[in-house]
Design a protein around this motif. Structure first.
Motif, mmCIF file in Angstrom:
data_model
loop_
_atom_site.group_PDB
_atom_site.id
_atom_site.type_symbol
_atom_site.label_atom_id
_atom_site.label_comp_id
_atom_site.label_asym_id
_atom_site.label_seq_id
_atom_site.Cartn_x
_atom_site.Cartn_y
_atom_site.Cartn_z
ATOM 1 N N MET A 55 0.822 -1.217 0.000
ATOM 2 C CA MET A 55 0.000 0.000 0.000
ATOM 3 C C MET A 55 0.852 1.260 0.000
ATOM 4 S SD MET A 55 -3.350 -0.391 -0.086
ATOM 5 C CE MET A 55 -4.113 0.958 0.837
ATOM 6 N N TYR A 56 2.081 1.179 0.481
ATOM 7 C CA TYR A 56 2.939 2.362 0.462
ATOM 8 C C TYR A 56 3.277 2.757 -0.972
ATOM 9 C CZ TYR A 56 3.525 2.091 5.506
ATOM 10 O OH TYR A 56 3.285 2.096 6.869
ATOM 11 N N ALA A 154 -0.325 -2.324 -7.196
ATOM 12 C CA ALA A 154 0.807 -2.435 -6.274
ATOM 13 C C ALA A 154 0.798 -3.797 -5.591
ATOM 14 C CB ALA A 154 0.761 -1.316 -5.228
ATOM 15 N N HIS A 155 -0.381 -4.262 -5.212
ATOM 16 C CA HIS A 155 -0.455 -5.570 -4.562
ATOM 17 C C HIS A 155 -0.135 -6.690 -5.546
ATOM 18 C CE1 HIS A 155 -2.119 -9.040 -2.388
ATOM 19 N NE2 HIS A 155 -1.800 -8.354 -1.310
ATOM 20 N N ARG A 156 -0.562 -6.556 -6.788
ATOM 21 C CA ARG A 156 -0.235 -7.565 -7.808
ATOM 22 C C ARG A 156 1.277 -7.695 -7.983
ATOM 23 N NH1 ARG A 156 -3.133 -8.718 -12.466
ATOM 24 N NH2 ARG A 156 -1.658 -7.527 -13.740
ATOM 25 N N ARG A 157 1.970 -6.591 -7.835
ATOM 26 C CA ARG A 157 3.413 -6.590 -8.081
ATOM 27 C C ARG A 157 4.220 -6.853 -6.818
ATOM 28 N NH1 ARG A 157 5.440 -1.817 -11.837
ATOM 29 N NH2 ARG A 157 3.892 -2.883 -13.139
ATOM 30 N N ALA A 239 6.636 3.615 -7.471
ATOM 31 C CA ALA A 239 5.320 4.210 -7.674
ATOM 32 C C ALA A 239 5.168 4.740 -9.097
ATOM 33 C CB ALA A 239 5.084 5.326 -6.659
ATOM 34 N N VAL A 240 6.179 5.416 -9.604
ATOM 35 C CA VAL A 240 6.129 5.926 -10.980
ATOM 36 C C VAL A 240 6.027 4.763 -11.960
ATOM 37 C CG1 VAL A 240 7.438 7.127 -12.781
ATOM 38 C CG2 VAL A 240 7.360 8.054 -10.449
ATOM 39 N N VAL A 271 12.056 -2.454 -0.507
ATOM 40 C CA VAL A 271 11.475 -1.508 0.447
ATOM 41 C C VAL A 271 10.211 -2.077 1.073
ATOM 42 C CG1 VAL A 271 10.444 0.769 0.717
ATOM 43 C CG2 VAL A 271 12.488 0.503 -0.677
ATOM 44 N N THR A 272 9.341 -2.692 0.271
ATOM 45 C CA THR A 272 8.120 -3.253 0.857
ATOM 46 C C THR A 272 8.439 -4.412 1.797
ATOM 47 O OG1 THR A 272 7.819 -4.581 -1.169
ATOM 48 C CG2 THR A 272 6.551 -2.548 -0.974
#
Length: 288
Positions: A55-56, A154-157, A239-240, A271-272
């Protein structure tokens, strides 16, 4: 407690306080620990996604994507406190997501009521003179779709336990149920419909002075201590990289982030994973 354990706990506490505010642990205990019926059962995909460290990445990507709508961006800059109190805005948003996803029905309904009351008061004019109101269903729909798309992608990745195709559709359905309560008319109910609907809004988007300033602030000038800057740059690159290609073309990506884009995915995973490691576990029996 060993040194590594103390450092882990300190880092986790600092991260929670940034995202959820100084009362983070008390707020967390209330939202997750208060007994009562909830909108979403423990096995619903929305809980899986919103509890994950991905989620970040998704949250930052959603802000970048939302900023490309000039009318929505005008409302944010004029009324949200984004420039003067960015952490406060982040904490309010994270609290809303937590209350509607994990909180009791009573807390979730109150959260939606607060947001609708704020939207009813927010009106103005964009730079070109076009009037806006935050309760406009078209603007609400754009914000909802941008968030849903970015959180899910983001969760898929980067998610710890990626969703199946059917679970991804169920996540979009879960998010749609909250969006309807906020005043969004007929939101997408499947991932395929979401992608089509989001692409259908492209003609409304453009790079503006506000969106460029927002991108610069979010990507290279966040109010963070220096030790957190390098991990944040990796998060920003991830994010980009998460944005649709047509959206990336509109975002003025700073040079240092462009250099990191080739490392966006391994950097995002690193990072995640680190965030996941330092984040304290939810209270026992949370959200049941």
């Amino acid at each position: 407690m060993p040194l590594v354990g103390r450092l882990r706990r300190k880092a986790g506490d600092a991260l929670l306080r940034r995202v959820a505010g100084p009362e983070a642990h008390r707020k967390r205990a209330r939202i997750h620990g208060t007994p009562g019926p909830r909108w979403f059962a423990p096995d619903r995909p929305v809980r899986t996604v919103h509890a994950d460290a991905s989620m970040y990445v998704g949250g930052l990507a959603a802000l970048l994507l939302q900023s490309l709508h000039p009318v929505a961006m005008a409302a944010v800059w004029a009324h949200s406190g984004f420039r003067g109190d960015p952490w406060g805005r982040l904490q309010r948003t994270s609290t809303f997501l937590a209350e509607t996803t994990f909180g009791t029905e009573r807390d979730a309904e109150r959260a939606v009521g607060r947001v609708r009351a704020v939207h009813a008061r927010v009106t103005g004019r964009a730079a070109g003179g076009a009037p806006y109101r935050a309760s406009d269903p078209a603007l609400l729909s754009w914000v909802h779709m941008a968030e849903t798309y970015c959180f899910l992608e983001a969760h898929r990745r980067y998610g710890l336990c990626p969703l199946t195709g059917g679970q991804q559709d169920a996540y979009v359905e879960d998010m749609a149920s909250v969006a309807v309560r906020l005043g969004v008319p007929d939101p997408p109910r499947t991932r395929a419909d979401l992608v089509v609907a989001l692409g259908g809004r492209r003609r409304e988007l453009e790079a503006t002075d506000e969106s460029s300033a927002t991108a610069r602030y979010l990507l290279v000038s966040p109010p963070l201590p220096w030790p957190a800057r390098l991990p944040y740059l990796l998060l920003a690159a991830a994010a980009v990289d998460l944005l649709p290609s047509w959206a990336q073309d509109l975002v003025p990506v700073p040079r240092r982030i462009r250099i990191l884009l080739r490392f966006a995915r391994p950097g995002g995973r690193a990072v995640t994973t680190a965030i996941r490691w330092v984040t304290p576990p939810l209270p026992s029996g949370a959200g049941r």
